[in-house]
Each structure stands twice: as structure tokens, then as C-alpha cells.
Scaffold this motif. Sequence first.
Motif, short mmCIF file in Angstrom:
data_model
loop_
_atom_site.label_atom_id
_atom_site.label_comp_id
_atom_site.label_asym_id
_atom_site.label_seq_id
_atom_site.Cartn_x
_atom_site.Cartn_y
_atom_site.Cartn_z
N SER A 81 4.71 -6.89 -2.46
CA SER A 81 4.03 -6.10 -3.37
C SER A 81 4.59 -4.97 -3.59
O SER A 81 5.85 -4.67 -3.35
N HIS A 82 3.65 -3.73 -3.61
CA HIS A 82 4.17 -2.47 -3.84
C HIS A 82 3.36 -1.56 -2.81
O HIS A 82 2.23 -2.00 -2.38
N LEU A 83 3.85 -0.35 -2.63
CA LEU A 83 3.43 0.32 -1.33
C LEU A 83 2.89 1.81 -2.28
O LEU A 83 2.30 2.63 -1.66
N TYR A 92 -5.25 -0.74 0.09
CA TYR A 92 -4.99 -2.39 0.00
C TYR A 92 -4.54 -2.68 -1.12
O TYR A 92 -3.58 -3.57 -1.10
N ASP A 93 -4.68 -2.23 -2.40
CA ASP A 93 -4.04 -2.49 -3.54
C ASP A 93 -2.53 -2.47 -3.29
O ASP A 93 -2.06 -1.37 -3.16
N GLY A 94 -1.74 -3.39 -3.29
CA GLY A 94 -0.34 -3.46 -3.36
C GLY A 94 0.09 -3.49 -1.83
O GLY A 94 0.71 -4.37 -1.30
N VAL A 95 -0.27 -2.39 -1.08
CA VAL A 95 0.20 -2.39 0.41
C VAL A 95 -0.29 -3.47 1.01
O VAL A 95 0.43 -3.76 2.11
N ASN A 126 7.48 1.61 -7.89
CA ASN A 126 6.49 2.10 -8.95
C ASN A 126 5.82 0.79 -9.83
O ASN A 126 6.31 0.65 -11.02
N GLU A 127 4.85 0.16 -9.15
CA GLU A 127 4.07 -0.86 -9.77
C GLU A 127 3.01 0.02 -10.61
O GLU A 127 2.52 -0.55 -11.63
N GLU A 128 2.50 0.84 -10.05
CA GLU A 128 1.08 1.26 -10.54
C GLU A 128 1.44 2.08 -11.96
O GLU A 128 0.70 2.25 -12.79
N GLY A 129 2.60 2.82 -12.11
CA GLY A 129 2.74 3.59 -13.25
C GLY A 129 2.11 4.75 -13.43
O GLY A 129 2.00 5.36 -14.33
N PRO A 191 0.64 -11.79 -2.05
CA PRO A 191 -0.71 -11.74 -1.62
C PRO A 191 -1.34 -10.38 -2.21
O PRO A 191 -0.35 -9.23 -2.09
N HIS A 192 -2.42 -10.23 -2.46
CA HIS A 192 -3.10 -9.34 -3.14
C HIS A 192 -4.71 -9.22 -2.97
O HIS A 192 -5.10 -10.46 -2.87
N ILE A 193 -5.38 -8.19 -3.19
CA ILE A 193 -6.78 -8.08 -3.11
C ILE A 193 -6.98 -8.53 -4.29
O ILE A 193 -6.24 -8.27 -5.40
N GLY A 356 -2.66 -7.13 -14.33
CA GLY A 356 -1.13 -7.42 -14.13
C GLY A 356 -0.65 -7.29 -12.90
O GLY A 356 -1.45 -6.58 -12.04
N HIS A 357 0.51 -7.91 -12.40
CA HIS A 357 1.20 -7.92 -11.17
C HIS A 357 2.67 -8.38 -11.27
O HIS A 357 2.74 -8.69 -12.28
N ASP A 358 3.47 -7.68 -10.42
CA ASP A 358 4.63 -7.76 -10.57
C ASP A 358 5.06 -9.42 -10.54
O ASP A 358 5.95 -9.72 -11.14
ZN LIG Z 1 -1.38 -3.92 -7.06
#
Ligand SMILES: [Zn+2]
Length: 410
Positions: A81-83, A92-95, A126-129, A191-193, A356-358
Motif C-alpha cells: 500500500s502506501h507510507l 494505519y491508513d496505508g502504512v 504519493n497515494e494521498e495526494g 490490506p487496508h483499514i 479509492g485505493h491504488d
Molecule cells: Zn490509504
Amino acid sequence: MSTYQTSKDRMAEKIAAFSKFGDLGNGGITRLSLSEPALAARAELKRRCEALGMTVTSDDIGNIYATWPGTEDLPRFVMGSHLDSVRSGGNYDGVYGVLSSLEAAETIITDGIKLRHPLTVMVWTNEEGARFEPAMMSSGIVMGKWTKEKMFAVVETGGTVTFGEALEASGWIGDGKNRLNPQDYCAYFEPHIEQGPVLEEEGLQIGVVEGVVGMVNYDIILEGVSSHAGTTPQHYRKDALRAASKTILDLWDKLGAIAPDLVFTTGEIHVKPNIHTVVPNYVKFSLDARHRDMAVLAQVVKVIEELPKDVYGCKLSYEEHWGRKTIEFDAQLLGFVEEATKALGYSYKKMYSGAGHDAQYVSEMLPAVMIFIPSKDGLSHTVVEYSSPEQCHEGANVLLNALIAADAAL
Ligand SMILES: [Zn+2]
């Protein structure tokens, strides 16, 4: 069916360790893409992956790929996912997706579990923008949604640095040949929250994510006449804000009647001239509506198209901003995730992601699936974002067992 377990303690340690990168001291973080704390988090991930014997590379957009070889010459499984975080975001989101993937890989490596397929832990840049718009920038580049040249020229919000300059300075620009592609990879797990309240409210441990809901996004505009707040009798007014207020409430009634699980939001509103002694002559407000059934979204569009063109003497018009179709994840991968969840004895439901997610872009190139764990009070993109060590552990266990099942079958 026998199941495999990741380490709950190691998972908790990972979350705690990464919460230091961008720590705000109030339980949350600000770790904007390619900022100093984001680069520190990347360096720590690289250090940990290399210590496990994984090979770490990056592509020309700074996406990270840490790979452990398989026993056979097969395409890789990729998970991650993303850091990066939003401003005043959580741990938690991404990480969580990156660290649970690392924990699954660490279990496979340290427990000596032999997989036929190579395994790659991935980080999307850069997932979050939040620093460089748009969100899901680099998965969008890889999937051809927009060009790298255009994205490299994007200037950070509230600053002067471009995405290309930040990436260059980061030292993470690698080889374009390393990009995720359908020849070298055969399955993507994220995996994601949950970022919503459903799992917690229903007392469930896991969300088996079937897809990402489609959405439509409109701007609705009301144009009236500016006049003096003191000298204009009420019945002479063409007040655009009054007309917008009525339109918003009418939309709530009409859209609320379409389907019980349709979600819609007016989150942005612009008023002109926005002066407290002047009747507003112009209002533009957003309407975001999301549902997995595109026929339901078609009804939303019909409601918007059939709005009266004159509201209290103000002219109503609208513009479609953007939208996306509902994304369906891969049925076979979904099956592995669901079977793993059942074998572990966890309660779960199949659900769609409202965010939305990658993974939604990846699903256009590779079979993809997501695994959700509950979010406390349904909150995300805030410093109080929380999932318990138990929940984090359970999500990693589902991933691990789904990988092992997929490895045997694919
Ligand atoms: Zn995320």
C-alpha cells in the motif's frame, strides 16, 4: 485446514516503529509524500527488508519493490500500500497495508515457508495526494491514467517544489523497467483499514473487499443577483444561497429515496461575493455520490439533470466534474481471501470500499484484491485513527494464508 500465524508482537512493533516518522506528539502523524519523515520511513522499510534478505529496487516514479525469491521461475505475488499520510493523519491508513505485507513476508522468510512464487512487498509513491495532487498519483501513472511528464510538473500544495524535483532529491528514482507489469507479476493484495464504521458496528473482524464503489461528482451552480442586505426587501431578492440551500435539501430528499446504501455528500461550497452585507449572487456546491450499482448512479444523474432550472428566481446549472465506474476485484483472489478468513475462524463480510485505493487502478492490469480490518469509530484521515494490535494481527494472518493458498493454486 491448517492455518499459519504471523507474529502479533512483531506486527505491533512495526506499527509503533513507523509511528515515529512524522510523529505529531498527539497520537497522529504528518508524513506527506517524499517529505523528510516519509523518506525516513522508506529508509527504515528498506533496512528491514534487506535485513531479511529481500532485494529492494524502485521504479522511475519511486515506487518501492522488496522481493523474496520463490522456489520456481514464476511471476510474482505483490502486496502493499502506501507510507504517506494526509496532514494530521493517523498511523494505519496505508502504512498498515505495507507493514502487514512485510509481516507476512517476514513470517514466510523466518519460518522457512516455501512458496513457489516470488513475493514482493510494494510501496506506492504519493497515494494521498495531500502534497502533490491528485491522489493515487503513481499507480495512475503506471496504469496510464495520466502521463509521468504531466505529474512530474505538479507543484506541491502551498509551496514551490514539483513532484519531479522532490522525487529527484529523494534518491528513489529507479529503473522504469522495474514498474509493476502483467508479465512479471500475477496477483496483487492490498490490506487496508476500512476507514468506515461498518465492520466495528457489526462486530466483524475482516472485510473481504469485492471492489471499489463507482462514483459521480458534480458541481451545481446557482446564479442570482447581488444587492444590498439592508435596502432590498425580501420579496425582491434573487438570493443564490437561499436557492442553493433549497436545492441541497431537495437533493437529500430525492437521492435519499433512490437506495438505502447510496451515499452522497456536499462537502464544498463557494459563495460570492461572500460579504455579510451583500445578498449572494453566486453559489457553486459539490455533489459526490457513490454506489456499487452503476444503475443507481444513473438515477442520481437523472435527478441532477431534472433539477428545476429556476429556483427562487436564480438560474441553476451543473457541470459533471469526474466519475469512475465500480471496480470489481478478482473473483479467484477473493476466494483465497475468503477461504483464509474462514479457516482462521474469523467473522467477516464481503463488502465494497467506499474510498479509492491504488488497488483499483492495479485491478485493470493484474488480478487484485483488498483485505479490510476494522477502524475504531470508523475514523480515518485523523490523528485518532486506530485499529487494535489484535485486529492488525488478524489482517496479516488473512493475508499470509491467502498468499499460501494462492501459491498452491496459481
Ligand atoms: Zn490509504
